[in-house]
Design an enzyme around this catalytic site. Sequence first.
Site, mmCIF file in Angstrom:
data_model
loop_
_atom_site.group_PDB
_atom_site.id
_atom_site.type_symbol
_atom_site.label_atom_id
_atom_site.label_comp_id
_atom_site.label_asym_id
_atom_site.label_seq_id
_atom_site.Cartn_x
_atom_site.Cartn_y
_atom_site.Cartn_z
ATOM 1 N N GLU A 1 -36.609 86.709 74.534
ATOM 2 C CA GLU A 1 -37.631 86.701 73.482
ATOM 3 C C GLU A 1 -38.292 88.071 73.350
ATOM 4 O O GLU A 1 -38.582 88.527 72.242
ATOM 5 C CB GLU A 1 -38.680 85.623 73.772
ATOM 6 N N TYR B 1 -39.449 100.189 70.123
ATOM 7 C CA TYR B 1 -40.738 99.545 70.420
ATOM 8 C C TYR B 1 -40.979 99.534 71.929
ATOM 9 O O TYR B 1 -41.051 98.498 72.573
ATOM 10 C CB TYR B 1 -40.779 98.130 69.841
ATOM 11 N N TYR C 1 -46.857 83.992 70.691
ATOM 12 C CA TYR C 1 -45.531 83.506 70.289
ATOM 13 C C TYR C 1 -44.613 83.347 71.493
ATOM 14 O O TYR C 1 -43.961 82.312 71.665
ATOM 15 C CB TYR C 1 -44.868 84.451 69.274
ATOM 16 N N ARG D 1 -29.242 80.897 76.311
ATOM 17 C CA ARG D 1 -29.521 79.545 75.837
ATOM 18 C C ARG D 1 -28.755 78.497 76.623
ATOM 19 O O ARG D 1 -27.589 78.687 76.977
ATOM 20 C CB ARG D 1 -29.176 79.439 74.352
ATOM 21 N N CYS E 1 -27.348 73.915 53.673
ATOM 22 C CA CYS E 1 -28.569 73.599 54.411
ATOM 23 C C CYS E 1 -28.656 72.106 54.710
ATOM 24 O O CYS E 1 -28.557 71.275 53.788
ATOM 25 C CB CYS E 1 -29.794 74.038 53.620
ATOM 26 N N ASP F 1 -41.615 82.170 64.707
ATOM 27 C CA ASP F 1 -41.202 83.569 64.571
ATOM 28 C C ASP F 1 -40.896 83.840 63.101
ATOM 29 O O ASP F 1 -41.184 83.012 62.225
ATOM 30 C CB ASP F 1 -40.006 83.874 65.470
ATOM 31 N N CYS G 1 -31.008 79.641 56.117
ATOM 32 C CA CYS G 1 -32.183 79.945 55.284
ATOM 33 C C CYS G 1 -32.567 81.412 55.469
ATOM 34 O O CYS G 1 -33.686 81.754 55.849
ATOM 35 C CB CYS G 1 -33.328 79.018 55.664
ATOM 36 N N CYS H 1 -36.527 70.608 50.463
ATOM 37 C CA CYS H 1 -36.989 71.973 50.217
ATOM 38 C C CYS H 1 -37.637 72.108 48.838
ATOM 39 O O CYS H 1 -36.959 71.999 47.804
ATOM 40 C CB CYS H 1 -35.824 72.950 50.337
ATOM 41 N N LEU I 1 -33.458 100.087 72.311
ATOM 42 C CA LEU I 1 -34.029 98.841 71.793
ATOM 43 C C LEU I 1 -35.280 99.073 70.967
ATOM 44 O O LEU I 1 -35.713 98.203 70.225
ATOM 45 C CB LEU I 1 -34.364 97.882 72.950
#
Length: 348
Positions: A45, A90, A128, A24, A208, A146, A198, A214, A88
């Site tokens: 991702e 999958y 996505y 990031r 929050c 997501d 959340c 909300c 990992l």
Amino acid sequence: MNPDSLRAQLLAWYDANARDLPWRVGPKAHAAGARADPYRVWLSEVMLQQTTVPHATPYFLKFTARWPTVTALAGEDDGEVMAAWAGLGYYARARNLLACARAVARDYGGVFPDSEEGLRALPGLGPYTAAAVAAIAFDEATNVVDGNVEWVMARLFAVEAPLPDAKPELKRLAGGLVREDRPGDWAQALMDLGATICRPKAPLCERCPVAEHCAALATGAPETWPRRTAKAERPHRHGVAYVLTRGDEVALVRRPPKGLLGGMLALPTSDWRAARWTDAEALAAAPVKAAWQGAGEVEHGFTHFTLTLRLLRAEGSAADVIWSPRRDLDALPSVFLKAARAGLSNLL
């Protein structure tokens, strides 16, 4: 709800509380003109699908140290990438990862397309991921939804339809909050809110930044959202795994390229079926004739079924196998690593 007020409050919270993640570019650096590397965003991702940040982070760091660019990854041997991916889960994601990297290297000169539409055209890159890379790396105003964002939307709007049926409605609601202003930061702010405040269980509503908006909190029971359909019980299967040793080496095989755990190194196994294997059937399915002895059982859960693997162990030799030192077995998928460790230590 006032969408503009909600956005301002959440982005201000993100500016002060953004998670420090290795892929990031933080909000301060982003505001100063820094841009996220599309390769690192895409890789993160893909790794984070069905995987938590703490589990995926060491893999991300190893991958980017070994293959710092998409071109470097594209040029690697399939087996090396699959081995680095082991743990990992999958594993179709790893095959798709290579297909996408090679397309970027071959067709785009190692440069990712800079739009959601262009990214969506890459092999193995779904809606996505295309939206996420377009928003985070290229500041395109895409709708990034997501699992974190789904349960934020479910609570903000108190959506009564249960997951997974509610997914189209949750995506529509999320899209209504997207603006041209700071789309990458907005996407990551929603992800961070879902991951840290959340949360799906025990949401921290008192912390929050958008609690006043909300609808679920207003009911007094925000933890009951999102609504969920009861999961069907997973079927159970049985198989036999064969731990064949030659001194300090263990016999492995390469699984077929397609299907469950495709292309991965594995212990030789029987088929996996509903009925348990008898002694005679287990011996008949063994990869070689040897003095096989029982070495216990292991249990493993996959997404769509659970598995009991009966373990047989023998010392011997065989053709058409890959001999691996015991110290290198950590590169096996978790089900086979579990079976190998048990088979090597639990001889009955």
